[in-house]
Design an enzyme around this catalytic site. Structure first.
Site, PDB file in Angstrom:
ATOM      1  CE  LYS A  97      -2.912   2.962   2.722  1.00  0.00           C
ATOM      2  NZ  LYS A  97      -3.750   3.216   3.900  1.00  0.00           N
ATOM      3  N   GLY A 146      -8.167   9.315   9.163  1.00  0.00           N
ATOM      4  CA  GLY A 146      -8.529   9.415  10.579  1.00  0.00           C
ATOM      5  C   GLY A 146      -9.560  10.475  10.906  1.00  0.00           C
ATOM      6  CB  ALA A 172      -8.302   7.606   4.289  1.00  0.00           C
ATOM      7  N   GLY A 173     -11.074   8.068   5.750  1.00  0.00           N
ATOM      8  CA  GLY A 173     -12.147   9.044   5.921  1.00  0.00           C
ATOM      9  C   GLY A 173     -13.446   8.484   6.459  1.00  0.00           C
ATOM     10  CG  ASN A 201      -6.051   1.612  11.356  1.00  0.00           C
ATOM     11  OD1 ASN A 201      -4.936   1.172  11.134  1.00  0.00           O
ATOM     12  ND2 ASN A 201      -6.531   1.626  12.589  1.00  0.00           N
ATOM     13  CB  THR A 202      -9.163   5.972  12.596  1.00  0.00           C
ATOM     14  OG1 THR A 202      -7.807   6.147  12.206  1.00  0.00           O
ATOM     15  CG2 THR A 202      -9.415   6.739  13.881  1.00  0.00           C
TER      16      THR A 202
END
Lengths: 63, 263
Positions: free
Chosen positions: B99, B160, B186-187, B208-209
């Site tokens: 990645k 994040g 993301a987001g 992830n977050t």
């Protein structure tokens, strides 16, 4: 230099010996020696020269 | 999942890619991974902490029998650093996938797309399967594909941030024109964000977050699994057109009405 820190070794040793000394499982890390990646099979035959720059990296949590 | 996701010849039944960062413990991470049904997780490559024992312990908490490890180049601000990190990740890992992140700014973590394209060229030539984290720009996505990227991974919002899909139109344009899988990376903040990404036609979602930072990560992971699945089904089913006014769902004829009497 080991991972960016000046480090003195007690004497000449190979990458394999260094990893053992540090208590690191060689199967879990990658080693760069003077900006060249050293294959695992060559750890035992790569002797660390004075003033060498060594990076030992592993996987950590990330996104 | 009803239809598999195929990237560079590798088949995934789950379209949800998750991270391994920011969890309160490895045990919570493992439980979240199981609840998410994921078959691919991202990891970062970092210097071993020589003062602490247990380098590489993260991998002991990932069931690599059915979860594929995707090393990232997070934290790299130049193409050279990203390429170097990718090569170290390949050596430490079990595959030639990466990645690819080349970050352009500490505050936004938006990609430096110029360096990203350059690094993609270099790594593809070096035999990598490159999945670049990019912005929601269709032109950059095309250039990454031209450079040999195996997928393109546009952001939904800053890393994040949990803001959800900020430019649905651009993501849809990227998907319509892409010849490789599009993973929204993301987001995402909550399940509906993941569903929206999938309804737009994305081939997958990476987060992830949103999971690791939830109050109950395994529960949120289960929600994300359901959302990605629902979004994919809705996309395949083909949604109705949007209209500004109502159209009745029940027949307009045969109504029982009271006859109006005149006089």
């Amino acid at each position: 230099m080991l991972n960016g820190e000046p480090t003195d070794l007690p004497g000449p040793m190979t990458i394999a010996a260094l990893l053992e000394r540090l208590g690191i499982d060689g199967r879990m890390v990658a080693v760069e020696y003077n900006l060249t990646i050293i294959k695992r099979a060559r750890y035992a035959e790569t002797t660390i020269e004075p003033d060498a720059e060594i990076e030992i990296v592993a996987f950590v949590g990330g996104g | 999942m009803v239809d598999p996701l195929v990237i560079a010849g590798r088949t995934f039944t789950s379209r949800l890619v998750v991270g391994t960062g920011k969890y309160s413990s490895h045990a919570v991470m493992k439980a979240a991974h199981e609840a998410s049904g994921t078959e691919m997780v991202t990891v970062a490559v970092r210097r071993v902490d020589l003062a602490a024992k247990g380098a590489g312990a993260l991998l002991e908490w990932i069931d690599t029998s059915h979860i594929f490890i995707l090393p990232n180049t997070a934290g790299c601000y130049t193409a050279d650093d990203a390429v170097r990190t990718a090569r170290l990740g390949r050596e430490a890992g079990l595959s030639n996938w990466v990645k690819l992140e080349v970050i352009g700014d500490q505050e936004t973590l938006f990609p430096d797309t110029e360096a990203l394209i350059a690094a993609t060229h270099t790594l593809v030539k070096d035999g990598f399967v490159v999945l670049p984290y990019t912005n929601d720009d269709p032109i950059v996505a095309r250039k990454l594909e031209d450079a040999g990227a195996a997928a393109v991974m546009p952001l939904g919002a800053p890393i994040g941030s949990g803001l959800g899909i900020q430019n649905a139109n651009n993501l849809q344009i990227i998907k319509e024109r892409a010849g490789v899988p599009v993973i929204v990376d993301a987001g995402v903040g909550t399940a509906s964000d993941a569903a929206v990404a999938m309804e737009l036609g994305a081939d997958g979602v990476l987060m992830n977050t949103a999971i690791a930072g939830a109050s109950d990560p395994p529960l949120m992971a289960a929600a994300m699994k359901a959302a990605v699945f629902a979004g994919r089904l809705a996309f395949l089913a083909g949604r109705i057109e949007r209209r500004r006014y109502a159209t009745a769902s029940s027949p307009t004829s045969g109504l029982v009405t009271t006859a109006r009497r005149s006089g």
